[in-house]
Design a protein around this motif. Structure first.
Motif, PDB file in Angstrom:
ATOM      1  N   LEU A  35       0.848  -1.186   0.000  1.00  0.00           N
ATOM      2  CA  LEU A  35       0.000   0.000   0.000  1.00  0.00           C
ATOM      3  C   LEU A  35       0.888   1.242   0.000  1.00  0.00           C
ATOM      4  CD1 LEU A  35      -2.981   0.775   0.132  1.00  0.00           C
ATOM      5  CD2 LEU A  35      -2.773   0.855   2.598  1.00  0.00           C
ATOM      6  N   THR A  36       0.712   2.102  -1.004  1.00  0.00           N
ATOM      7  CA  THR A  36       1.567   3.286  -1.129  1.00  0.00           C
ATOM      8  C   THR A  36       0.776   4.548  -0.824  1.00  0.00           C
ATOM      9  OG1 THR A  36       1.047   3.595  -3.462  1.00  0.00           O
ATOM     10  CG2 THR A  36       2.904   2.143  -2.945  1.00  0.00           C
ATOM     11  N   ASP A  37       1.492   5.654  -0.632  1.00  0.00           N
ATOM     12  CA  ASP A  37       0.834   6.944  -0.386  1.00  0.00           C
ATOM     13  C   ASP A  37       0.002   7.370  -1.589  1.00  0.00           C
ATOM     14  OD1 ASP A  37       1.863   7.166   2.147  1.00  0.00           O
ATOM     15  OD2 ASP A  37       3.656   8.256   1.490  1.00  0.00           O
ATOM     16  N   LEU A  40      -3.313   5.602  -1.428  1.00  0.00           N
ATOM     17  CA  LEU A  40      -4.154   6.213  -0.402  1.00  0.00           C
ATOM     18  C   LEU A  40      -4.708   7.558  -0.852  1.00  0.00           C
ATOM     19  CD1 LEU A  40      -2.120   5.364   2.812  1.00  0.00           C
ATOM     20  CD2 LEU A  40      -4.293   4.377   2.074  1.00  0.00           C
ATOM     21  N   ALA A  41      -3.928   8.314  -1.638  1.00  0.00           N
ATOM     22  CA  ALA A  41      -4.378   9.616  -2.128  1.00  0.00           C
ATOM     23  C   ALA A  41      -5.527   9.451  -3.117  1.00  0.00           C
ATOM     24  CB  ALA A  41      -3.222  10.359  -2.782  1.00  0.00           C
ATOM     25  N   ARG A  42      -5.543   8.353  -3.873  1.00  0.00           N
ATOM     26  CA  ARG A  42      -6.600   8.115  -4.859  1.00  0.00           C
ATOM     27  C   ARG A  42      -7.840   7.484  -4.241  1.00  0.00           C
ATOM     28  NH1 ARG A  42      -2.642   5.134  -8.353  1.00  0.00           N
ATOM     29  NH2 ARG A  42      -3.911   3.424  -7.595  1.00  0.00           N
ATOM     30  N   ALA A  43      -7.739   7.030  -3.018  1.00  0.00           N
ATOM     31  CA  ALA A  43      -8.848   6.316  -2.379  1.00  0.00           C
ATOM     32  C   ALA A  43     -10.024   7.252  -2.142  1.00  0.00           C
ATOM     33  CB  ALA A  43      -8.382   5.719  -1.060  1.00  0.00           C
ATOM     34  N   LYS A  44     -11.213   6.697  -2.275  1.00  0.00           N
ATOM     35  CA  LYS A  44     -12.445   7.449  -2.021  1.00  0.00           C
ATOM     36  C   LYS A  44     -13.257   6.693  -0.990  1.00  0.00           C
ATOM     37  CE  LYS A  44     -12.799   9.351  -6.656  1.00  0.00           C
ATOM     38  NZ  LYS A  44     -13.603   9.415  -7.873  1.00  0.00           N
TER      39      LYS A  44
END
Length: 91
Positions: A35-37, A40-44
């Motif tokens: 799991l990368t940053d 996580l930034a693209r996660a909704k």
């Protein structure tokens, strides 16, 4: 209804005892990516439930004559919405 028969319990249709007994082994999750940053930034986050109304309703208790209620109910399903529409036009 037959009162002598016990009611059927709802089932999740999965063997929870087997799931609980499972022990995660060393190589079980090797195929999963780290799991990368960026991930996580693209996660909704999707929240369940009804969307928030632009014009929310507020609960109000009001006593009306029985004949008034019966006349509105006689107009069919949706009578409460139609009553609210009519009341909102009287300003």
């Amino acid at each position: 209804m037959n009162a002598s028969k016990p009611a059927l319990r709802r089932s999740l249709k999965s063997d929870l005892a087997r799931v609980d007994a499972h022990v995660v082994k060393q190589g079980e999750y090797d195929d999963l990516p780290e799991l990368t940053d960026d991930m996580l930034a693209r996660a909704k986050v999707k929240r369940g439930g009804r969307p928030v109304s632009e014009n929310p309703r507020k609960l109000l208790s009001i006593r009306l004559p029985v004949d008034v209620i019966e006349r509105w109910k006689a107009t069919g399903p949706g009578w409460q919405t139609r009553m609210a529409d009519r009341l909102s036009k009287v300003r």
